[in-house]
Structures are given as structure tokens and as C-alpha cells.
Design a protein around this motif. Structure first.
Motif, PDB file in Angstrom:
ATOM      1  N   PHE A 112       0.850  -1.188   0.000  1.00  0.00           N
ATOM      2  CA  PHE A 112       0.000   0.000   0.000  1.00  0.00           C
ATOM      3  C   PHE A 112       0.889   1.243   0.000  1.00  0.00           C
ATOM      4  N   VAL A 113       0.615   2.147  -0.922  1.00  0.00           N
ATOM      5  CA  VAL A 113       1.410   3.364  -1.084  1.00  0.00           C
ATOM      6  C   VAL A 113       0.474   4.562  -1.073  1.00  0.00           C
ATOM      7  N   ARG A 114       0.823   5.555  -0.259  1.00  0.00           N
ATOM      8  CA  ARG A 114       0.043   6.798  -0.235  1.00  0.00           C
ATOM      9  C   ARG A 114       0.750   7.831  -1.082  1.00  0.00           C
ATOM     10  N   GLN A 115      -0.009   8.505  -1.935  1.00  0.00           N
ATOM     11  CA  GLN A 115       0.581   9.496  -2.816  1.00  0.00           C
ATOM     12  C   GLN A 115      -0.381  10.665  -2.988  1.00  0.00           C
ATOM     13  N   ALA A 116       0.186  11.843  -3.120  1.00  0.00           N
ATOM     14  CA  ALA A 116      -0.625  13.051  -3.206  1.00  0.00           C
ATOM     15  C   ALA A 116      -1.123  13.274  -4.625  1.00  0.00           C
ATOM     16  N   GLN A 117      -2.263  13.949  -4.715  1.00  0.00           N
ATOM     17  CA  GLN A 117      -2.798  14.466  -5.977  1.00  0.00           C
ATOM     18  C   GLN A 117      -3.183  13.392  -6.989  1.00  0.00           C
ATOM     19  N   VAL A 118      -3.453  12.192  -6.516  1.00  0.00           N
ATOM     20  CA  VAL A 118      -4.022  11.169  -7.384  1.00  0.00           C
ATOM     21  C   VAL A 118      -5.220  10.566  -6.652  1.00  0.00           C
ATOM     22  N   VAL A 122      -4.517   6.137  -1.708  1.00  0.00           N
ATOM     23  CA  VAL A 122      -3.753   4.954  -1.286  1.00  0.00           C
ATOM     24  C   VAL A 122      -4.044   3.847  -2.288  1.00  0.00           C
ATOM     25  N   ARG A 123      -2.979   3.265  -2.827  1.00  0.00           N
ATOM     26  CA  ARG A 123      -3.152   2.207  -3.825  1.00  0.00           C
ATOM     27  C   ARG A 123      -2.322   0.989  -3.440  1.00  0.00           C
ATOM     28  N   LEU A 124      -2.906  -0.172  -3.625  1.00  0.00           N
ATOM     29  CA  LEU A 124      -2.152  -1.419  -3.490  1.00  0.00           C
ATOM     30  C   LEU A 124      -1.523  -1.676  -4.851  1.00  0.00           C
ATOM     31  N   GLN A 125      -0.222  -1.445  -4.958  1.00  0.00           N
ATOM     32  CA  GLN A 125       0.410  -1.421  -6.264  1.00  0.00           C
ATOM     33  C   GLN A 125       1.812  -2.008  -6.223  1.00  0.00           C
ATOM     34  N   GLN A 227     -13.217   9.372 -16.855  1.00  0.00           N
ATOM     35  CA  GLN A 227     -14.232   8.433 -16.388  1.00  0.00           C
ATOM     36  C   GLN A 227     -13.691   7.012 -16.319  1.00  0.00           C
ATOM     37  N   ALA A 228     -12.488   6.836 -15.805  1.00  0.00           N
ATOM     38  CA  ALA A 228     -11.902   5.499 -15.695  1.00  0.00           C
ATOM     39  C   ALA A 228     -11.094   5.405 -14.401  1.00  0.00           C
ATOM     40  N   PRO A 229     -10.998   4.201 -13.813  1.00  0.00           N
ATOM     41  CA  PRO A 229     -10.255   4.056 -12.556  1.00  0.00           C
ATOM     42  C   PRO A 229      -8.777   4.375 -12.695  1.00  0.00           C
ATOM     43  N   TYR A 230      -8.209   4.755 -11.565  1.00  0.00           N
ATOM     44  CA  TYR A 230      -6.787   5.010 -11.382  1.00  0.00           C
ATOM     45  C   TYR A 230      -6.254   6.063 -12.352  1.00  0.00           C
ATOM     46  N   PRO A 231      -6.833   7.281 -12.267  1.00  0.00           N
ATOM     47  CA  PRO A 231      -6.358   8.365 -13.126  1.00  0.00           C
ATOM     48  C   PRO A 231      -4.924   8.740 -12.801  1.00  0.00           C
ATOM     49  N   ASN A 232      -4.267   9.333 -13.773  1.00  0.00           N
ATOM     50  CA  ASN A 232      -2.919   9.851 -13.576  1.00  0.00           C
ATOM     51  C   ASN A 232      -2.987  11.262 -13.019  1.00  0.00           C
ATOM     52  N   LYS A 233      -1.882  11.700 -12.469  1.00  0.00           N
ATOM     53  CA  LYS A 233      -1.793  13.071 -11.995  1.00  0.00           C
ATOM     54  C   LYS A 233      -2.080  14.013 -13.165  1.00  0.00           C
ATOM     55  N   GLY A 234      -2.960  14.962 -12.964  1.00  0.00           N
ATOM     56  CA  GLY A 234      -3.335  15.887 -14.025  1.00  0.00           C
ATOM     57  C   GLY A 234      -4.650  15.549 -14.690  1.00  0.00           C
ATOM     58  N   ASP A 235      -5.102  14.286 -14.581  1.00  0.00           N
ATOM     59  CA  ASP A 235      -6.415  13.927 -15.120  1.00  0.00           C
ATOM     60  C   ASP A 235      -7.515  14.590 -14.287  1.00  0.00           C
ATOM     61  N   LYS A 236      -8.545  15.059 -14.947  1.00  0.00           N
ATOM     62  CA  LYS A 236      -9.654  15.731 -14.257  1.00  0.00           C
ATOM     63  C   LYS A 236     -10.729  14.687 -13.931  1.00  0.00           C
ATOM     64  N   PHE A 237     -10.643  14.139 -12.724  1.00  0.00           N
ATOM     65  CA  PHE A 237     -11.506  13.027 -12.335  1.00  0.00           C
ATOM     66  C   PHE A 237     -12.591  13.428 -11.349  1.00  0.00           C
ATOM     67  N   ASN A 238     -12.676  14.693 -10.976  1.00  0.00           N
ATOM     68  CA  ASN A 238     -13.677  15.140 -10.008  1.00  0.00           C
ATOM     69  C   ASN A 238     -14.940  15.644 -10.696  1.00  0.00           C
ATOM     70  N   ASP A 239     -16.093  15.179 -10.225  1.00  0.00           N
ATOM     71  CA  ASP A 239     -17.355  15.790 -10.616  1.00  0.00           C
ATOM     72  C   ASP A 239     -17.431  17.188  -9.998  1.00  0.00           C
ATOM     73  N   GLU A 240     -18.213  18.068 -10.636  1.00  0.00           N
ATOM     74  CA  GLU A 240     -18.361  19.426 -10.128  1.00  0.00           C
ATOM     75  C   GLU A 240     -19.833  19.816 -10.140  1.00  0.00           C
TER      76      GLU A 240
END
Length: 332
Positions: A112-118, A122-125, A227-240
Motif C-alpha cells: 500500500f502506497v500513499r501518494q498526493a494528488q491522485v 492509497v493504492r495497493l500497487q 471516467q476510468a479508474p486510477y487516473p494519472n496526476k493531471g487527469d480531471k476526475f472530479n465531478d463538479e
């Protein structure tokens, strides 16, 4: 009477009332998936073991943090500076529980790794060479800490990820925490809130669009571009939200999925006093009340406690804590 002596004439029928358009039926609420489908996802047993490990973690949680010398009226400020440190400690503790979620050592390449802005944060990777891209991330956890004595009385974090940015195996996990001596000491975790991440996102949107007093186009939600799981940093994955003057979109606790959890948690005793009274005590002092106002608020709180029927509540202990906090405030 008519002249021929017959029956009276029937009165003319009243004009039919204009039809009133029925309010549109509320759409059905979202439903949980029940976790990933074992027939199509080979790691369902891992998911179930991680789920169990998340609930076992509070009893195994360890941190070097210790809080002392903070005024009781400043305790509300702890959530933000300590939240990130506690969340990182949760990730470390989860990896220390590998024997629970990987008893057969099938996932030695993963952690498990915690990373900011994604998302999830926390991802099991794994980064091991030779692993297919599709298998580099097995599941994700959107992890939140919540200081139980925070002024709001409920978690205030925002969770905006689009439902389809969540894989069926992803989870939203909220760890309530307090200090082991209530007003000082080492952070300790309480029973977590664990929910399917996709369902939580769907319920958040459903509440925003259908359950608030705001209706019509202004109550809408704009879907995220990604609209897909595990976006990369910079992908706009938030609904507004279409409109959100109060900046409340994403406050999952207001979507009602945490209601039963919060109610039960606030009845949990901390040093013999249910958490809800500690929270109410501190809120009285932190809101800038003075003198007689504090005493009146404490008297009201005591009357509420006396009539509450809370099991195990000792009013003399509650009075002693109130007197101690009042004395502390007068010396500040």
C-alpha cells in the motif's frame, strides 16, 4: 319542484378543477455493488481480507505522535495538521498487517502506497518489472481521518471523484481518531467507516441532485472529463456542481450514508463520557462564550444529558469535566 311534480332537476356538475401536474418522481437511489465480481476479478479473496484488515487495524495502530500542552479550546485545530500524519501512519500499519491480507504470500510484490494528488490516494500497487500494466494497481483506498471532537460534529472532508473513476474494488475509508487521554496524549483510532467508493460517489451526486431543497438545473452535477479508474496526476476526475455557493459539494457526511455510523460513534465513551458530550463541551468553550453564557450552556447540556438515557453516563463525572474545563478557561 318542477311543475309536473317529477323529481327535482339534478344540479349542474361543478366545473372540473384544473389538473395539477404531479411532481416528478424521484429516481431510485443508488445501490451497492457488493464488491468486485469474483467471476470477473481474480482477487476477490484479497479484497475481502483487506476489508477485514481495515477493521482490525485500530487495535494494532501505532504512532510516535504525542500531543501535550495544547489548550482544550484549541483542540479543534488538530484535525488538519495531524490528519496527514495519522493517515500516513494508517498506511504503514496496513502494510504491517500483511499477514492478515496476504497470508499465503501471493502479493509479495505489492504494498500500500500513499501518494498526493491522485485518486484514490492509497493504492495497493507494484513497480516490479514484468508486471502487466493492468495489474500494477490492484485496488485503491480513499483514506480520510476525522478528529471526533471536531467542532462540526461530523466529517467535513470533500470527496468529489466521479463514480466511474472508482473501480468496483475501491473503498472510501474514514478513520475517526481521538487522543488516548481525550485532551492530550497519543492519537488512537476508533472503528472505521468503510464504504464502496463508487457507491459513495453515486450517493453524493444523488443527494446533491434529488434530496436537497435546491431543485432544477441549479441542482445538477457536471460529470468529470476522466471516467476510468486510477487516473494519472493531471487527469480531471472530479465531478463538479452546477452551482455551489456554500462550497458544500462533496461533503459525504451530508449525503446521509454516514448517519448511523456517526450516531453510534458519538455514543462511544471516552474516559467514561460519551463522545458527543466531549464534543459539545469543547464547542461551548471554543465559540467564544464568556461567564454566564458558558454556565447557562453547560446547564442546558447537563439537562439534556440527564434526560438522554445514555447507558453508563455518570452525571457526576460529566459535572466534574465541565467544572474542570470552566476553570481552565478562566485561567487562560
Amino acid at each position: 319542484m318542477p311543475e309536473d311534480g317529477g323529481a327535482p332537476a339534478e344540479p349542474e356538475a361543478a366545473a372540473a378543477a384544473p389538473a395539477v401536474a404531479a411532481a416528478p418522481a424521484r429516481p431510485p437511489e443508488p445501490t451497492r455493488l457488493g464488491g468486485p465480481d469474483k467471476a470477473t476479478w481474480a482477487h476477490r479473496d484479497l479484497y475481502d481480507r483487506v476489508f477485514d484488515a481495515l477493521h482490525a487495524l485500530p487495535s494494532r495502530f501505532r504512532t510516535s505522535l504525542r500531543i501535550a500542552g495544547i489548550s482544550a479550546t484549541d483542540l479543534f485545530t488538530l484535525n488538519t495538521p495531524l490528519g496527514a500524519a495519522i493517515e500516513q501512519s494508517v498506511v504503514e500499519s496496513l502494510n504491517d498487517l500483511r499477514e492478515l491480507w496476504d497470508p499465503n504470500q501471493e502479493y509479495q510484490l505489492y504494498s500500500f502506497v500513499r501518494q498526493a494528488q491522485v485518486f484514490p490516494d492509497v493504492r495497493l500497487q507494484t513497480t516490479a518489472p514484468g508486471v502487466a500494466n493492468a495489474d500494477r494497481v490492484l485496488m485503491g483506498i480513499e483514506l480520510k481521518g476525522w478528529f471526533v471532537l471536531a467542532k462540526e460534529g461530523e466529517p467535513s472532508f470533500r470527496y468529489k471523484a466521479a463514480p466511474m473513476a472508482c473501480a468496483p474494488q475501491d473503498l472510501l475509508v474514514v478513520y475517526p481518531w481521538t487522543l488516548d487521554e481525550v485532551l492530550s496524549g497519543t492519537p488512537k483510532l476508533l472503528r472505521p467507516f468503510v464504504e464502496e467508493a463508487r457507491y459513495a460517489a453515486e450517493q453524493r451526486n444523488y443527494y446533491w441532485e434529488n434530496m436537497r431543497t435546491t431543485k432544477g438545473p441549479q441542482a445538477g452535477v457536471k460529470p468529470a472529463p476522466h471516467q476510468a479508474p486510477y487516473p494519472n496526476k493531471g487527469d480531471k476526475f472530479n465531478d463538479e456542481p452546477v452551482s455551489d455557493q456554500g462550497k458544500n459539494f462533496g461533503r459525504v457526511a451530508r449525503s446521509r450514508i454516514m448517519d448511523d455510523f456517526i450516531t453510534a460513534l458519538m455514543l462511544q465513551p471516552l474516559s467514561g463520557i460519551p463522545a458527543r458530550y466531549w464534543q459539545a463541551f469543547l464547542k461551548i468553550f471554543a465559540e467564544g462564550n464568556q461567564g454566564d453564557n458558558i454556565e447557562r450552556a453547560l446547564a442546558t447540556l447537563r439537562a439534556q444529558a440527564e434526560g438522554s438515557g445514555d447507558a453508563g453516563l455518570k452525571l457526576d463525572a460529566l459535572d466534574k469535566i465541565a467544572e474542570g474545563l470552566l476553570d481552565l478557561t478562566e485561567r487562560l
